[in-house]
Write a protein that holds these residues in place. Structure first.
Motif: not given
Length: 435
Positions: A391-397
Protein backbone atom coordinates in the motif's frame (compact mmCIF):
# COMPACT_ATOMS: atom_id res chain seq x y z
CA UNK A 1 12.40 -18.12 11.20
CA UNK A 2 13.79 -20.32 13.94
CA UNK A 3 11.76 -23.52 13.85
CA UNK A 4 10.40 -25.54 16.74
CA UNK A 5 11.29 -28.75 14.97
CA UNK A 6 12.12 -32.38 15.59
CA UNK A 7 15.72 -33.52 15.93
CA UNK A 8 15.08 -37.04 14.73
CA UNK A 9 18.75 -37.93 14.74
CA UNK A 10 18.89 -37.21 18.48
CA UNK A 11 15.59 -38.90 19.34
CA UNK A 12 13.75 -35.63 19.99
CA UNK A 13 9.98 -35.45 20.22
CA UNK A 14 7.60 -32.93 18.68
CA UNK A 15 7.50 -31.06 21.99
CA UNK A 16 11.24 -30.43 22.11
CA UNK A 17 12.05 -26.72 22.00
CA UNK A 18 15.03 -25.88 19.78
CA UNK A 19 14.41 -22.16 19.62
CA UNK A 20 13.42 -20.94 23.03
CA UNK A 21 9.73 -20.77 22.07
CA UNK A 22 7.71 -23.89 21.34
CA UNK A 23 5.00 -21.92 19.53
CA UNK A 24 7.25 -21.34 16.53
CA UNK A 25 6.56 -23.82 13.74
CA UNK A 26 4.16 -24.70 10.94
CA UNK A 27 0.66 -25.88 11.84
CA UNK A 28 -1.76 -27.96 9.80
CA UNK A 29 -5.29 -26.66 10.31
CA UNK A 30 -8.52 -28.64 10.22
CA UNK A 31 -9.64 -26.79 7.08
CA UNK A 32 -6.75 -28.45 5.20
CA UNK A 33 -4.49 -25.40 5.05
CA UNK A 34 -1.21 -24.61 6.79
CA UNK A 35 -0.05 -21.54 8.70
CA UNK A 36 3.50 -20.80 9.78
CA UNK A 37 4.35 -18.97 12.99
CA UNK A 38 7.80 -17.44 13.04
CA UNK A 39 9.75 -14.90 15.08
CA UNK A 40 10.17 -11.21 14.36
CA UNK A 41 12.28 -8.53 15.96
CA UNK A 42 10.70 -7.68 19.28
CA UNK A 43 7.96 -9.44 21.28
CA UNK A 44 5.88 -10.50 18.30
CA UNK A 45 5.32 -13.42 15.95
CA UNK A 46 4.89 -13.31 12.20
CA UNK A 47 2.30 -15.59 10.59
CA UNK A 48 2.45 -16.55 6.92
CA UNK A 49 0.38 -18.75 4.64
CA UNK A 50 1.18 -20.35 1.31
CA UNK A 51 -1.31 -18.10 -0.49
CA UNK A 52 0.95 -15.17 0.43
CA UNK A 53 -1.14 -13.66 3.22
CA UNK A 54 0.75 -12.61 6.33
CA UNK A 55 0.46 -10.63 9.52
CA UNK A 56 2.04 -9.78 12.85
CA UNK A 57 0.84 -11.19 16.17
CA UNK A 58 0.86 -9.29 19.45
CA UNK A 59 -0.04 -10.92 22.76
CA UNK A 60 -3.07 -9.64 24.65
CA UNK A 61 -3.49 -9.51 28.42
CA UNK A 62 -5.66 -12.66 28.35
CA UNK A 63 -2.91 -14.71 26.69
CA UNK A 64 -4.46 -14.69 23.21
CA UNK A 65 -2.82 -13.00 20.26
CA UNK A 66 -4.23 -10.34 17.94
CA UNK A 67 -3.16 -9.90 14.34
CA UNK A 68 -2.38 -6.92 12.14
CA UNK A 69 -2.41 -7.01 8.34
CA UNK A 70 0.94 -7.65 6.70
CA UNK A 71 3.40 -5.01 7.86
CA UNK A 72 0.78 -2.26 8.14
CA UNK A 73 0.15 -2.43 11.91
CA UNK A 74 -3.56 -2.21 11.02
CA UNK A 75 -5.82 -4.73 12.84
CA UNK A 76 -7.24 -7.47 10.61
CA UNK A 77 -9.58 -9.02 13.22
CA UNK A 78 -7.76 -12.37 13.33
CA UNK A 79 -7.17 -13.86 16.77
CA UNK A 80 -4.78 -16.68 17.62
CA UNK A 81 -4.21 -18.85 20.67
CA UNK A 82 -1.71 -21.60 21.48
CA UNK A 83 -1.93 -24.66 23.68
CA UNK A 84 0.81 -25.83 26.00
CA UNK A 85 4.03 -27.04 24.38
CA UNK A 86 3.30 -30.75 24.85
CA UNK A 87 0.08 -30.63 22.80
CA UNK A 88 1.49 -28.30 20.12
CA UNK A 89 -1.92 -26.95 19.10
CA UNK A 90 -3.14 -23.65 17.70
CA UNK A 91 -6.44 -21.96 17.05
CA UNK A 92 -5.95 -19.61 14.13
CA UNK A 93 -8.82 -17.31 13.20
CA UNK A 94 -11.28 -19.78 14.70
CA UNK A 95 -9.76 -22.91 13.07
CA UNK A 96 -7.92 -25.46 15.19
CA UNK A 97 -4.65 -27.04 14.10
CA UNK A 98 -1.59 -28.97 15.23
CA UNK A 99 2.11 -28.29 14.81
CA UNK A 100 3.72 -30.40 12.07
CA UNK A 101 6.64 -32.59 13.09
CA UNK A 102 9.58 -32.73 10.70
CA UNK A 103 12.79 -34.73 10.51
CA UNK A 104 15.48 -32.20 11.37
CA UNK A 105 19.24 -32.53 11.46
CA UNK A 106 21.41 -29.74 12.82
CA UNK A 107 24.94 -29.65 11.46
CA UNK A 108 28.26 -27.83 11.36
CA UNK A 109 30.09 -28.08 8.05
CA UNK A 110 33.14 -26.63 6.37
CA UNK A 111 32.53 -23.71 4.04
CA UNK A 112 35.30 -21.92 2.15
CA UNK A 113 37.77 -21.85 5.01
CA UNK A 114 35.24 -21.36 7.83
CA UNK A 115 32.81 -23.53 9.78
CA UNK A 116 29.15 -22.86 8.96
CA UNK A 117 26.01 -23.80 10.89
CA UNK A 118 23.24 -25.49 8.90
CA UNK A 119 19.98 -27.36 9.28
CA UNK A 120 18.27 -29.94 7.06
CA UNK A 121 14.48 -30.00 7.42
CA UNK A 122 12.53 -32.84 5.78
CA UNK A 123 9.05 -34.27 5.92
CA UNK A 124 8.61 -37.47 7.89
CA UNK A 125 9.20 -40.64 5.92
CA UNK A 126 11.85 -42.53 4.00
CA UNK A 127 11.08 -41.73 0.36
CA UNK A 128 13.20 -39.65 -1.99
CA UNK A 129 12.38 -35.95 -2.10
CA UNK A 130 13.74 -32.90 -3.92
CA UNK A 131 15.92 -30.63 -1.81
CA UNK A 132 16.34 -26.87 -2.01
CA UNK A 133 19.30 -25.02 -0.50
CA UNK A 134 18.28 -21.56 0.69
CA UNK A 135 20.84 -18.93 -0.33
CA UNK A 136 20.88 -15.60 1.47
CA UNK A 137 20.50 -12.01 0.46
CA UNK A 138 22.71 -9.32 1.97
CA UNK A 139 21.09 -9.47 5.41
CA UNK A 140 23.18 -9.99 8.53
CA UNK A 141 20.50 -11.94 10.41
CA UNK A 142 20.56 -15.68 11.00
CA UNK A 143 18.82 -17.53 8.17
CA UNK A 144 18.30 -20.46 10.53
CA UNK A 145 16.32 -18.15 12.79
CA UNK A 146 14.23 -16.22 10.27
CA UNK A 147 13.73 -18.14 6.99
CA UNK A 148 10.14 -19.36 6.91
CA UNK A 149 10.70 -21.40 3.74
CA UNK A 150 12.73 -23.92 5.77
CA UNK A 151 9.40 -25.07 7.19
CA UNK A 152 6.94 -24.36 4.40
CA UNK A 153 8.77 -26.35 1.71
CA UNK A 154 8.90 -29.56 3.81
CA UNK A 155 5.11 -29.45 4.20
CA UNK A 156 5.03 -29.99 0.41
CA UNK A 157 7.42 -32.94 0.46
CA UNK A 158 10.49 -30.81 -0.34
CA UNK A 159 13.59 -30.96 1.82
CA UNK A 160 15.05 -27.58 2.81
CA UNK A 161 18.63 -26.88 3.83
CA UNK A 162 19.12 -23.56 5.59
CA UNK A 163 22.42 -22.22 6.88
CA UNK A 164 23.79 -19.08 8.47
CA UNK A 165 26.04 -17.24 6.05
CA UNK A 166 29.56 -16.59 7.26
CA UNK A 167 29.73 -13.97 9.98
CA UNK A 168 26.06 -14.33 10.93
CA UNK A 169 24.14 -16.44 13.44
CA UNK A 170 26.10 -19.47 14.58
CA UNK A 171 28.51 -19.50 11.61
CA UNK A 172 32.14 -18.52 11.95
CA UNK A 173 34.12 -16.12 9.78
CA UNK A 174 33.64 -12.48 8.89
CA UNK A 175 30.57 -11.17 7.13
CA UNK A 176 31.24 -10.50 3.47
CA UNK A 177 29.49 -9.78 0.21
CA UNK A 178 32.18 -11.40 -1.92
CA UNK A 179 30.03 -13.35 -4.38
CA UNK A 180 32.65 -15.94 -5.27
CA UNK A 181 33.32 -16.72 -1.62
CA UNK A 182 29.59 -16.92 -0.91
CA UNK A 183 29.11 -19.18 -3.94
CA UNK A 184 31.78 -21.53 -2.58
CA UNK A 185 29.90 -21.59 0.73
CA UNK A 186 26.64 -22.36 -1.10
CA UNK A 187 28.30 -25.29 -2.89
CA UNK A 188 29.54 -26.60 0.46
CA UNK A 189 25.97 -26.29 1.81
CA UNK A 190 24.60 -28.20 -1.18
CA UNK A 191 27.09 -31.01 -0.65
CA UNK A 192 26.25 -31.14 3.06
CA UNK A 193 22.53 -31.28 2.31
CA UNK A 194 23.07 -34.25 -0.03
CA UNK A 195 25.27 -35.98 2.54
CA UNK A 196 22.73 -35.61 5.31
CA UNK A 197 19.78 -36.61 3.13
CA UNK A 198 21.54 -39.74 1.95
CA UNK A 199 19.23 -42.07 0.03
CA UNK A 200 16.35 -39.60 0.43
CA UNK A 201 18.05 -36.98 -1.76
CA UNK A 202 16.36 -36.47 -5.12
CA UNK A 203 16.65 -33.34 -7.26
CA UNK A 204 18.70 -30.61 -5.59
CA UNK A 205 19.18 -26.94 -6.33
CA UNK A 206 19.23 -23.40 -4.98
CA UNK A 207 16.68 -20.75 -4.07
CA UNK A 208 18.22 -17.32 -3.58
CA UNK A 209 16.66 -13.91 -3.01
CA UNK A 210 18.05 -10.46 -3.80
CA UNK A 211 21.87 -10.73 -3.54
CA UNK A 212 21.39 -14.50 -3.79
CA UNK A 213 20.49 -13.83 -7.42
CA UNK A 214 24.15 -13.15 -8.10
CA UNK A 215 25.44 -15.94 -5.83
CA UNK A 216 23.21 -18.91 -6.71
CA UNK A 217 23.78 -18.91 -10.51
CA UNK A 218 27.52 -18.54 -9.92
CA UNK A 219 27.49 -21.54 -7.57
CA UNK A 220 25.50 -23.54 -10.13
CA UNK A 221 28.00 -22.68 -12.85
CA UNK A 222 30.94 -23.82 -10.72
CA UNK A 223 29.23 -27.07 -9.74
CA UNK A 224 25.98 -27.86 -11.61
CA UNK A 225 22.75 -28.63 -9.77
CA UNK A 226 19.27 -29.55 -11.00
CA UNK A 227 17.67 -26.11 -10.73
CA UNK A 228 18.12 -22.51 -9.62
CA UNK A 229 15.37 -20.19 -8.40
CA UNK A 230 16.09 -16.47 -8.12
CA UNK A 231 13.67 -14.16 -6.37
CA UNK A 232 13.91 -10.35 -6.78
CA UNK A 233 17.48 -10.64 -8.07
CA UNK A 234 19.23 -8.92 -10.95
CA UNK A 235 21.02 -9.64 -14.22
CA UNK A 236 22.91 -6.33 -13.96
CA UNK A 237 25.82 -5.24 -11.77
CA UNK A 238 25.40 -3.71 -8.29
CA UNK A 239 26.56 -0.38 -9.68
CA UNK A 240 23.97 -0.56 -12.46
CA UNK A 241 21.38 -1.51 -9.86
CA UNK A 242 22.02 1.72 -7.96
CA UNK A 243 21.77 3.84 -11.11
CA UNK A 244 18.59 2.10 -12.26
CA UNK A 245 17.03 2.62 -8.84
CA UNK A 246 17.87 6.35 -8.89
CA UNK A 247 16.41 6.67 -12.38
CA UNK A 248 13.25 4.95 -11.17
CA UNK A 249 13.13 7.31 -8.17
CA UNK A 250 12.95 10.26 -10.55
CA UNK A 251 10.45 8.65 -12.91
CA UNK A 252 8.13 7.59 -10.07
CA UNK A 253 7.98 11.16 -8.81
CA UNK A 254 7.22 12.62 -12.22
CA UNK A 255 10.51 14.27 -13.10
CA UNK A 256 11.75 14.54 -16.68
CA UNK A 257 15.03 14.44 -18.57
CA UNK A 258 16.54 17.61 -17.07
CA UNK A 259 16.18 16.39 -13.51
CA UNK A 260 17.22 12.88 -14.53
CA UNK A 261 20.54 14.25 -15.81
CA UNK A 262 21.13 16.02 -12.50
CA UNK A 263 20.31 12.88 -10.52
CA UNK A 264 22.81 10.95 -12.63
CA UNK A 265 25.49 13.47 -11.59
CA UNK A 266 24.86 12.31 -8.04
CA UNK A 267 24.99 8.67 -9.15
CA UNK A 268 28.32 9.36 -10.87
CA UNK A 269 29.69 10.96 -7.70
CA UNK A 270 28.73 8.09 -5.42
CA UNK A 271 30.02 5.61 -8.00
CA UNK A 272 33.43 7.31 -7.90
CA UNK A 273 33.65 6.64 -4.17
CA UNK A 274 32.47 3.05 -4.53
CA UNK A 275 34.84 2.27 -7.40
CA UNK A 276 37.80 3.69 -5.43
CA UNK A 277 36.92 1.48 -2.46
CA UNK A 278 36.24 4.64 -0.43
CA UNK A 279 39.68 6.12 -1.09
CA UNK A 280 38.63 9.13 -3.19
CA UNK A 281 35.71 11.07 -4.64
CA UNK A 282 34.54 12.80 -1.46
CA UNK A 283 35.00 16.33 -2.76
CA UNK A 284 32.98 15.48 -5.86
CA UNK A 285 30.12 14.15 -3.73
CA UNK A 286 30.23 17.21 -1.47
CA UNK A 287 30.06 19.44 -4.55
CA UNK A 288 26.95 17.83 -6.08
CA UNK A 289 25.28 17.61 -2.70
CA UNK A 290 25.78 21.35 -2.15
CA UNK A 291 24.70 22.09 -5.73
CA UNK A 292 21.38 20.24 -5.58
CA UNK A 293 20.44 19.80 -1.91
CA UNK A 294 17.84 22.59 -2.01
CA UNK A 295 16.11 21.39 -5.18
CA UNK A 296 12.73 19.66 -4.65
CA UNK A 297 13.70 16.40 -6.37
CA UNK A 298 16.84 15.87 -4.27
CA UNK A 299 14.94 14.35 -1.33
CA UNK A 300 13.66 11.60 -3.65
CA UNK A 301 17.16 10.39 -4.64
CA UNK A 302 17.45 7.02 -2.95
CA UNK A 303 18.96 4.33 -5.16
CA UNK A 304 20.21 1.13 -3.60
CA UNK A 305 23.29 2.54 -1.84
CA UNK A 306 23.49 6.22 -2.84
CA UNK A 307 21.01 7.30 -0.16
CA UNK A 308 23.32 5.98 2.58
CA UNK A 309 26.29 7.89 1.19
CA UNK A 310 24.26 11.09 0.93
CA UNK A 311 23.25 10.88 4.59
CA UNK A 312 26.84 10.80 5.86
CA UNK A 313 29.44 13.51 6.22
CA UNK A 314 32.82 13.04 4.60
CA UNK A 315 34.33 12.06 7.96
CA UNK A 316 31.57 9.52 8.58
CA UNK A 317 31.95 8.05 5.10
CA UNK A 318 35.69 7.59 5.52
CA UNK A 319 35.16 5.82 8.82
CA UNK A 320 31.99 3.79 8.22
CA UNK A 321 31.55 3.67 4.45
CA UNK A 322 33.54 0.52 3.71
CA UNK A 323 31.38 -1.50 6.10
CA UNK A 324 28.26 -0.60 4.11
CA UNK A 325 29.43 -2.61 1.11
CA UNK A 326 31.79 -5.14 2.64
CA UNK A 327 33.70 -6.65 -0.30
CA UNK A 328 30.84 -6.01 -2.74
CA UNK A 329 32.17 -6.39 -6.31
CA UNK A 330 30.29 -3.31 -7.51
CA UNK A 331 31.16 -3.94 -11.16
CA UNK A 332 30.31 -7.65 -11.10
CA UNK A 333 28.68 -8.54 -14.41
CA UNK A 334 26.42 -11.61 -14.03
CA UNK A 335 25.82 -11.99 -17.76
CA UNK A 336 28.86 -14.17 -18.62
CA UNK A 337 27.68 -16.69 -16.02
CA UNK A 338 24.07 -16.58 -17.23
CA UNK A 339 25.07 -16.88 -20.90
CA UNK A 340 26.98 -20.06 -20.12
CA UNK A 341 24.66 -21.62 -17.55
CA UNK A 342 22.60 -24.58 -18.76
CA UNK A 343 20.94 -25.32 -15.41
CA UNK A 344 17.14 -24.69 -15.55
CA UNK A 345 16.35 -21.36 -13.88
CA UNK A 346 13.20 -19.70 -12.58
CA UNK A 347 13.44 -15.94 -12.02
CA UNK A 348 10.59 -14.32 -10.04
CA UNK A 349 10.55 -10.53 -10.13
CA UNK A 350 8.39 -7.65 -8.94
CA UNK A 351 7.22 -5.19 -11.57
CA UNK A 352 7.39 -2.32 -9.06
CA UNK A 353 10.67 -3.21 -7.36
CA UNK A 354 12.24 0.04 -6.19
CA UNK A 355 15.39 -1.47 -4.63
CA UNK A 356 16.24 -3.71 -7.58
CA UNK A 357 14.35 -2.38 -10.63
CA UNK A 358 13.44 -5.33 -12.80
CA UNK A 359 12.87 -3.94 -16.31
CA UNK A 360 16.40 -4.36 -17.67
CA UNK A 361 16.80 -7.73 -15.96
CA UNK A 362 13.56 -8.96 -17.57
CA UNK A 363 14.81 -7.76 -20.97
CA UNK A 364 18.11 -9.59 -20.56
CA UNK A 365 16.53 -12.80 -19.29
CA UNK A 366 14.03 -12.87 -22.15
CA UNK A 367 16.88 -12.43 -24.63
CA UNK A 368 18.77 -15.32 -23.05
CA UNK A 369 15.63 -17.49 -23.18
CA UNK A 370 15.15 -16.57 -26.85
CA UNK A 371 18.70 -17.83 -27.46
CA UNK A 372 17.72 -21.18 -25.96
CA UNK A 373 18.79 -20.84 -22.34
CA UNK A 374 16.46 -22.77 -19.97
CA UNK A 375 15.13 -19.67 -18.21
CA UNK A 376 11.56 -18.99 -17.10
CA UNK A 377 10.88 -15.42 -15.95
CA UNK A 378 7.78 -14.54 -13.94
CA UNK A 379 6.84 -10.95 -13.14
CA UNK A 380 4.26 -10.13 -10.50
CA UNK A 381 2.49 -6.78 -11.02
CA UNK A 382 2.21 -4.38 -8.09
CA UNK A 383 5.03 -6.18 -6.26
CA UNK A 384 8.06 -4.49 -4.70
CA UNK A 385 11.32 -5.96 -3.43
CA UNK A 386 10.87 -9.31 -1.71
CA UNK A 387 7.89 -9.94 -4.04
CA UNK A 388 5.69 -8.04 -1.62
CA UNK A 389 2.45 -6.37 -2.60
CA UNK A 390 2.10 -2.99 -0.94
CA UNK A 391 0.00 0.00 0.00
CA UNK A 392 1.17 3.56 -0.57
CA UNK A 393 0.89 5.84 2.44
CA UNK A 394 0.00 9.53 2.34
CA UNK A 395 3.68 10.51 2.40
CA UNK A 396 4.38 8.35 -0.67
CA UNK A 397 6.20 5.57 1.17
CA UNK A 398 5.18 1.96 0.73
CA UNK A 399 4.19 -0.62 3.34
CA UNK A 400 4.09 -4.32 2.52
CA UNK A 401 0.83 -6.24 2.85
CA UNK A 402 1.55 -9.77 1.57
CA UNK A 403 3.25 -11.93 -1.04
CA UNK A 404 1.18 -12.42 -4.19
CA UNK A 405 -0.95 -15.51 -4.53
CA UNK A 406 0.96 -18.04 -6.65
CA UNK A 407 4.45 -17.02 -5.53
CA UNK A 408 5.01 -20.02 -3.26
CA UNK A 409 3.21 -22.48 -5.57
CA UNK A 410 5.41 -21.45 -8.49
CA UNK A 411 8.59 -22.18 -6.54
CA UNK A 412 7.17 -25.47 -5.25
CA UNK A 413 6.32 -26.70 -8.75
CA UNK A 414 9.68 -25.73 -10.20
CA UNK A 415 11.58 -27.48 -7.42
CA UNK A 416 9.58 -30.64 -7.97
CA UNK A 417 9.79 -30.84 -11.76
CA UNK A 418 11.91 -28.05 -13.22
CA UNK A 419 8.78 -26.67 -14.88
CA UNK A 420 5.94 -24.31 -14.01
CA UNK A 421 2.28 -24.36 -14.93
CA UNK A 422 0.39 -21.83 -17.01
CA UNK A 423 -1.05 -19.57 -14.32
CA UNK A 424 0.10 -18.37 -10.90
CA UNK A 425 -2.00 -15.54 -9.59
CA UNK A 426 -1.55 -12.35 -11.59
CA UNK A 427 2.00 -13.13 -12.72
CA UNK A 428 3.12 -12.72 -16.32
CA UNK A 429 5.33 -15.63 -17.35
CA UNK A 430 7.96 -15.61 -20.10
CA UNK A 431 9.33 -19.00 -21.12
CA UNK A 432 12.20 -20.30 -23.18
CA UNK A 433 11.39 -21.88 -26.48
CA UNK A 434 11.94 -25.36 -25.03
CA UNK A 435 9.62 -24.90 -22.02
Amino acid sequence: MTAMLVLAAQGATAADDLTGDCRIGTYHLKDGTDVDIGPTDGPHFRWRRKDGTAGALTESSDGSWTSTLGWTERPDEKRVSFSDCARGEITFDGVKGKRIAFDVTETKFQGAGVELAGRLVMSKGSGRVPIVVLVHGSERDSARDFYTLQRLFPTEGIGAFVYDKRGTGASAGRYTQDYLLLADDAIAAMREAKRLAGNRAGRIGYQGGSQGGWVAPLAAKIEPVDFVIVGFGLAVSPLEEDREAIALDMTRHGYGAEVMAKAMEIADATATILLSDFREGYDRLDAVRAKYADEPWFKHVHGDITFALLEMSQAQLRERGPELVTHVPVQYDPMPVLRNLDVPQLWILGADDTDAPSAETVRRLRALAADGKPIVTAVFPHADHGIYEYETKADGTRVSTRNPNGYFAMMRDFIRSGRVGKHYGASVIFRSGSD
